[in-house]
Design an enzyme around this catalytic site. Structure first.
Site, PDB file in Angstrom:
ATOM      1  N   ASP A 438      32.043  44.957  43.165  1.00  0.00           N
ATOM      2  CA  ASP A 438      32.650  43.925  42.644  1.00  0.00           C
ATOM      3  C   ASP A 438      33.024  44.059  41.290  1.00  0.00           C
ATOM      4  O   ASP A 438      31.978  44.289  40.367  1.00  0.00           O
ATOM      5  CB  ASP A 438      31.681  42.572  42.798  1.00  0.00           C
ATOM      6  N   HIS A 439      34.310  44.222  40.957  1.00  0.00           N
ATOM      7  CA  HIS A 439      34.575  44.685  39.529  1.00  0.00           C
ATOM      8  C   HIS A 439      34.441  43.462  38.630  1.00  0.00           C
ATOM      9  O   HIS A 439      34.850  43.578  37.291  1.00  0.00           O
ATOM     10  CB  HIS A 439      36.300  45.165  39.670  1.00  0.00           C
ATOM     11  N   ARG A 440      34.150  42.172  38.883  1.00  0.00           N
ATOM     12  CA  ARG A 440      34.012  41.227  38.168  1.00  0.00           C
ATOM     13  C   ARG A 440      32.669  41.480  37.233  1.00  0.00           C
ATOM     14  O   ARG A 440      32.340  40.820  36.167  1.00  0.00           O
ATOM     15  CB  ARG A 440      33.999  40.088  38.776  1.00  0.00           C
TER      16      ARG A 440
END
Length: 470
Positions: A438-440
């Site tokens: 998850d790149h968040r």
């Protein structure tokens, strides 16, 4: 363990009415026991469950129920569970037959407090059957018509069930497979012994198929097979149990997997791959395999130790505004089972020794294949492993499960020609791993550092058994 059936009251003609009565009558009536008819609801067996499928009714209409007694087996999105009755009474009317699907909280049966209330409960169920069936059936009309033409109905309608009961003294379990009424253990045994329950005559209560009926059928089949001459070879079908051209609805588990996969599309993900040399890990596995250690447990342990040094990779974002550093390292491992996919969880994998971890893993796999996992055993993962190496797959990408920060896809360990730093060429076993994150909350540098740590642990695996050597 079993869950408790949820119930609510339905108005009954036996209950006291609020009409003006004399004091003497009020006193005499107050001594009477108020009979009640309760609705039995489809229970929520997990936090993600929205509907359940009736696998089998363990009791028949008219049967006496005791508090805490198992009544029905319900298939949730991940497992089959026995459901217990919360009240004593009589199973008056079954509103959702075996094979039927109902939303969580909807009525699946009626429970009468006394035998005198059974007839009234049946009348209530018949009067509301039209509404109930409309709520239970989820398929579009066109799709339902296609299914009826291609696949035999799983469960008969209320009217057809009534016709069978009146027209034959034999229980529907023996009516040509139209409705298989068998105990859960009998069904499991039939699958193991490859016995068609549609050909078995039940000797249990009201013709229910029990384990001894399945064993007798299997013994009879073996005698017949031994007496028959060998038949010429017949070409095998394309795939066992699959009828080409048919439309098959999702099972409860497949529906849950579908919803999770669609939900994952809303998460911005990225992928990072890494090549890890496995010679030392392979040698350790050969050394301790005889003690019950599995390769899955070794990979889970190595991953957990690496996550302990990189807590951000073990974190997650659920609300889009913040992320959580999980306090435990729970490794979920994807397992393919009949009709779906599930992820049993090895909890606190960084703290549990490799031998205990391996025993726990075998226990979880057995429960998963028997569809007996409890919710906390499959929905508490903080990091997921998906391993296709046993199939010879060298690399692949995995889809991020909702509510987690990362998943690692593990390929097969294969020999490769490798050049060392001093220019020498040799053979080494290597495997490819690809992490989807998850790149968040997790960035490229985070995954790169995590994979470097993981590679060091696997290439020098002494820490995997540190303090637990036997």
């Amino acid at each position: 363990m079993a869950h408790i059936l949820q119930t609510s009251f339905l108005p009954s003609t036996s209950t006291l009415r609020r009409a003006p009565i004399s004091a003497s009558k009020r006193r005499s009536q107050s001594l009477r026991v108020k009979a009640k008819i309760r609705e039995i609801f489809m229970p929520a067996l997990s936090s993600t469950m929205t509907e359940g499928k009736i696998v089998s009714w363990m009791k028949s209409e008219g049967d006496k129920l005791s508090k805490g007694e198992s009544v029905v087996v319900v298939e949730s999105d991940k497992a089959d569970m026995d459901v217990e009755s919360f009240h004593e009474g009589f199973l008056a009317a079954i509103m959702v037959e075996e094979g039927g699907v109902a939303p969580v909280g909807s009525a699946i049966a009626l429970l009468a407090e006394t035998e005198d209330e059974i007839a009234e409960a049946k009348a209530k169920s018949q009067s509301s059957s039209g509404i109930g069936s409309a709520q239970v059936v989820k398929e579009k009309p066109k799709q339902k018509e296609e299914l009826e033409q291609a696949v035999p109905a799983v469960a008969p309608t209320a009217s057809s069930t009534k016709t069978v009961a009146l027209g034959s003294a034999v229980h529907p379990a023996s009516e040509g497979g139209k409705r298989i009424v068998a105990s859960p253990y009998a069904k499991k045994l039939a699958k193991e012994l490859k016995v068609d329950l549609g050909t078995v005559v039940g000797t249990g209560p009201l013709g229910r198929i029990v384990a001894k009926d399945v064993e007798a059928a299997a013994a009879a089949a073996s005698v017949v097979a031994a007496a028959l001459p060998a038949s010429p070879a017949i070409a095998a079908p394309v795939a066992s149990g699959i009828e080409l051209g048919t439309v098959v609805p999702f099972t409860t588990m497949q529906g849950a997997v579908s919803r999770n996969m669609v939900q994952s599309l809303s998460v911005p993900t990225f992928r990072v791959g890494y090549t890890i040399t496995t010679n030392a890990l392979d040698a350790l596995y050969k050394k301790i395999k005889s003690k019950g250690v599995t390769m899955t447990a070794l990979l889970a342990k190595a991953t957990a130790l690496a996550l302990a040094q990189h807590p951000v990779v073990n974190s997650c974002c659920r609300d889009g505004n913040s992320f959580t550093y999980n306090s435990s390292i729970n490794i979920a491992v994807a397992v393919a089972i009949d009709g779906g996919l599930i992820t049993p969880v090895l909890q606190d994998a960084d703290k549990v020794d490799i031998y205990t971890l391996s025993r726990k893993w075998k226990e979880l796999v057995d429960k998963a294949r028997a569809k007996q996992l409890q919710p906390h055993e499959y929905n508490t993962g903080t990091f997921t492993l998906s391993n296709l190496g046993m199939f010879g797959v060298d690399r692949f990408d995995a889809i991020l499960p909702p509510g987690t920060g990362a998943i690692m896809a593990v390929g097969a360990s294969q020999p490769a020609v490798v050049a060392s730093k001093d220019g020498r060429i040799g053979m080494k076993n290597q495997m490819q791993v690809n992490v989807t994150a998850d790149h968040r909350v997790i960035y490229g540098a985070d995954l790169a550092s995590f994979l470097q740590t993981l590679a060091k642990i696997i290439e020098d695996p002494k820490d995997l058994t540190l303090g637990h050597e036997r």
